[in-house]
Design a protein around this motif. Structure first.
Motif, short mmCIF file in Angstrom:
data_model
loop_
_atom_site.label_atom_id
_atom_site.label_comp_id
_atom_site.label_asym_id
_atom_site.label_seq_id
_atom_site.Cartn_x
_atom_site.Cartn_y
_atom_site.Cartn_z
N LEU A 280 -1.56 5.24 -4.65
CA LEU A 280 -1.56 3.77 -4.70
C LEU A 280 -0.95 3.18 -3.43
O LEU A 280 -1.44 2.16 -2.92
N ALA A 281 0.11 3.80 -2.91
CA ALA A 281 0.73 3.31 -1.69
C ALA A 281 -0.23 3.39 -0.51
O ALA A 281 -0.34 2.44 0.29
N VAL A 282 -0.96 4.50 -0.40
CA VAL A 282 -1.93 4.65 0.68
C VAL A 282 -3.05 3.62 0.54
O VAL A 282 -3.46 2.98 1.53
N LEU A 283 -3.53 3.43 -0.68
CA LEU A 283 -4.59 2.46 -0.91
C LEU A 283 -4.13 1.03 -0.60
O LEU A 283 -4.88 0.23 -0.03
N ARG A 284 -2.89 0.72 -0.97
CA ARG A 284 -2.36 -0.62 -0.69
C ARG A 284 -2.22 -0.84 0.82
O ARG A 284 -2.56 -1.91 1.33
N TYR A 285 -1.71 0.17 1.51
CA TYR A 285 -1.56 0.05 2.97
C TYR A 285 -2.94 -0.07 3.63
O TYR A 285 -3.10 -0.81 4.61
N ALA A 286 -3.93 0.62 3.07
CA ALA A 286 -5.28 0.57 3.63
C ALA A 286 -5.90 -0.82 3.53
O ALA A 286 -6.77 -1.18 4.33
N VAL A 287 -5.44 -1.63 2.56
CA VAL A 287 -5.92 -3.01 2.46
C VAL A 287 -5.59 -3.77 3.74
O VAL A 287 -6.44 -4.47 4.31
N ALA A 289 -4.83 -2.38 6.66
CA ALA A 289 -5.55 -1.74 7.77
C ALA A 289 -6.97 -2.27 7.86
O ALA A 289 -7.47 -2.60 8.94
N ASP A 290 -7.64 -2.38 6.72
CA ASP A 290 -9.03 -2.84 6.70
C ASP A 290 -9.15 -4.29 7.16
O ASP A 290 -10.13 -4.67 7.79
N ARG A 291 -8.14 -5.10 6.87
CA ARG A 291 -8.15 -6.50 7.29
C ARG A 291 -7.78 -6.67 8.76
O ARG A 291 -7.90 -7.76 9.31
N GLY A 292 -7.31 -5.59 9.37
CA GLY A 292 -6.81 -5.71 10.73
C GLY A 292 -5.45 -6.36 10.78
O GLY A 292 -5.09 -7.01 11.77
N ALA A 293 -4.66 -6.19 9.69
CA ALA A 293 -3.34 -6.82 9.60
C ALA A 293 -2.22 -5.80 9.47
O ALA A 293 -1.12 -6.14 9.05
N ALA A 294 -2.50 -4.54 9.82
CA ALA A 294 -1.49 -3.49 9.73
C ALA A 294 -0.79 -3.36 11.07
O ALA A 294 -1.13 -2.50 11.89
N GLY A 295 0.17 -4.24 11.31
CA GLY A 295 0.92 -4.19 12.57
C GLY A 295 1.96 -3.10 12.54
O GLY A 295 1.67 -1.94 12.23
N ALA A 296 3.21 -3.43 12.86
CA ALA A 296 4.29 -2.45 12.82
C ALA A 296 4.44 -1.95 11.39
O ALA A 296 4.54 -2.76 10.45
N PRO A 297 4.48 -0.62 11.17
CA PRO A 297 4.57 -0.08 9.81
C PRO A 297 5.75 -0.63 9.02
O PRO A 297 5.62 -0.93 7.83
N LEU A 302 8.02 -3.66 4.48
CA LEU A 302 9.10 -4.52 4.04
C LEU A 302 8.63 -5.90 3.58
O LEU A 302 9.29 -6.55 2.77
N ARG A 303 7.49 -6.37 4.11
CA ARG A 303 7.05 -7.72 3.80
C ARG A 303 6.09 -7.80 2.61
O ARG A 303 5.90 -8.88 2.04
N ASP A 304 5.49 -6.68 2.23
CA ASP A 304 4.55 -6.71 1.11
C ASP A 304 5.26 -6.25 -0.16
O ASP A 304 5.62 -5.08 -0.29
N ARG A 305 5.47 -7.16 -1.09
CA ARG A 305 6.25 -6.84 -2.28
C ARG A 305 5.59 -5.77 -3.16
O ARG A 305 6.28 -4.84 -3.61
N PRO A 306 4.28 -5.85 -3.45
CA PRO A 306 3.67 -4.78 -4.24
C PRO A 306 3.82 -3.40 -3.60
O PRO A 306 4.09 -2.41 -4.30
N LEU A 307 3.68 -3.32 -2.28
CA LEU A 307 3.84 -2.03 -1.61
C LEU A 307 5.28 -1.55 -1.73
O LEU A 307 5.53 -0.35 -1.94
N ALA A 308 6.25 -2.47 -1.62
CA ALA A 308 7.65 -2.09 -1.78
C ALA A 308 7.93 -1.59 -3.20
O ALA A 308 8.65 -0.60 -3.39
N VAL A 309 7.33 -2.24 -4.20
CA VAL A 309 7.52 -1.81 -5.59
C VAL A 309 6.91 -0.43 -5.81
O VAL A 309 7.51 0.44 -6.47
N ILE A 310 5.72 -0.21 -5.25
CA ILE A 310 5.09 1.11 -5.37
C ILE A 310 5.96 2.17 -4.71
O ILE A 310 6.14 3.27 -5.24
N GLY A 311 6.53 1.84 -3.56
CA GLY A 311 7.41 2.78 -2.88
C GLY A 311 8.64 3.11 -3.70
O GLY A 311 9.05 4.29 -3.78
N LEU A 312 9.24 2.11 -4.34
CA LEU A 312 10.40 2.36 -5.19
C LEU A 312 10.02 3.20 -6.41
O LEU A 312 10.79 4.07 -6.83
N ALA A 313 8.83 2.94 -6.95
CA ALA A 313 8.37 3.75 -8.09
C ALA A 313 8.17 5.20 -7.68
O ALA A 313 8.55 6.13 -8.42
#
Length: 325
Positions: A280-287, A289-297, A302-313
């Protein structure tokens, strides 16, 4: 007003200020703390969060429980941060002239003149030597060798290799991989093949996604930000991050399934369940990347709350696996 007063005002540019030295400018008038503050800014404090990866190998091996381990990892974090800061200082000294002509990079302390180029070189060299020497004395020879290899490789990247197609991606990816390896090397923890595969291709996924985002954002004028982007196509960079994401997921799944279940007495097969959060984390990050909005990792995480929640899970599930609960 006398002719002398008028001349002084014209030379200084502002009333009430002393005249500038010959060939000087307002930028050359430094505040008392501009040099130390500039040195810290050049060392990129925001990038230090990447060095948390030094705990990746001990965490994967379940070796984060003792205070001695935590203390040693804290030392390794400081040493790697010093080595990385040395590279940033030397890089900005090398690129000072080019940065002055860039609309954003001209604000960097070395380009602005807050940190003289010789001082940046000297501070970078001092940090590089001190970090590797301290690693040899306080850790072990392999840790010192890994830090030395990191510094040499990154300086070679700054001087030449960042202009070589594909090699630039490999160098930046290897830098992340070295961060993840150094904690295990310092604590003499064996590094499994699955750990190296997952970490290496996970890093390549993020690096290629960042390059792809830069290429999309600056399409038509990519060379103004990173000259090599004009040599890559967005299609190629998309292929690289998609390939890397697939291999990283495959490597992680093979590692998780290698255990074979909850025969060790755990309530649930936590290692296998952690695959869900990882994918799920890879798929969320790929969103992004696909938009061309994957700047500094670090910014994406840190700025995407769902990704942070998935990481904590993922951390919670993986912690259950390590604890054998």
């Amino acid at each position: 007003m006398s002719e002398r007063s008028t001349a002084l005002l014209e030379q200084s540019g502002e009333p009430g200020r002393p005249p500038l030295p010959p060939g000087g400018s307002a930028r050359g008038r430094r505040r008392p703390l501009s040099l130390p503050i500039g040195l810290v800014r050049t060392a990129r404090p925001r990038q230090w969060i990447k060095n948390v990866l030094v705990g990746a190998a001990p965490a994967a091996a379940g070796e984060l429980v003792s205070g001695q381990t935590a203390g040693q990892l804290g030392l390794v974090f400081v040493l790697f941060t010093a080595a990385a800061s040395a590279v940033y200082l030397i890089n900005d000294a090398l690129d000072a002239e080019a940065d002055r002509a860039h609309p954003a990079k001209c604000r960097r302390p070395v380009a602005r003149g807050d940190v003289p180029v010789p001082v940046a070189y000297g501070a970078g060299a001092l940090l590089a030597v001190a970090s590797t020497a301290a690693a040899a004395v306080l850790c072990n020879a392999m840790t010192a060798a890994l830090l030395t290899a990191y510094v040499v490789m990154q300086i070679a990247y700054c001087v030449r290799l960042k202009h070589v197609l594909v090699v630039d991606l490999a160098i930046v990816t290897t830098g992340f991989l070295m961060r993840a390896m150094v904690g295990g090397v310092a604590l003499s923890i064996p590094l499994s093949r699955w750990f190296l595969i997952t970490t290496g291709f996970g890093a390549l996924f993020m690096v290629a996604a960042k390059r792809y985002s830069e290429a999309v954002e600056m399409e038509g004028s990519a060379g103004a930000t990173r000259a090599l982007l004009t040599s890559y196509t967005t299609g190629y960079l998309r292929f690289v991050w998609q390939l890397a994401a697939g291999v990283a997921v495959l490597g992680y799944c093979l590692w998780a399934l290698e255990d074979g279940g909850s025969a060790d007495g755990s309530l649930l097969p936590w290692r296998q369940l952690s695959m869900i959060a990882f994918i799920l984390a890879v798929l969320r990050y790929a969103v992004f990347a696909d938009r061309g909005a994957a700047g500094a990792p670090e910014d994406v995480v840190l700025r995407d709350r769902p990704l942070a929640v998935i990481g904590l899970a993922w951390l919670a599930i993986y912690g259950m696996a390590v604890a054998g609960l």
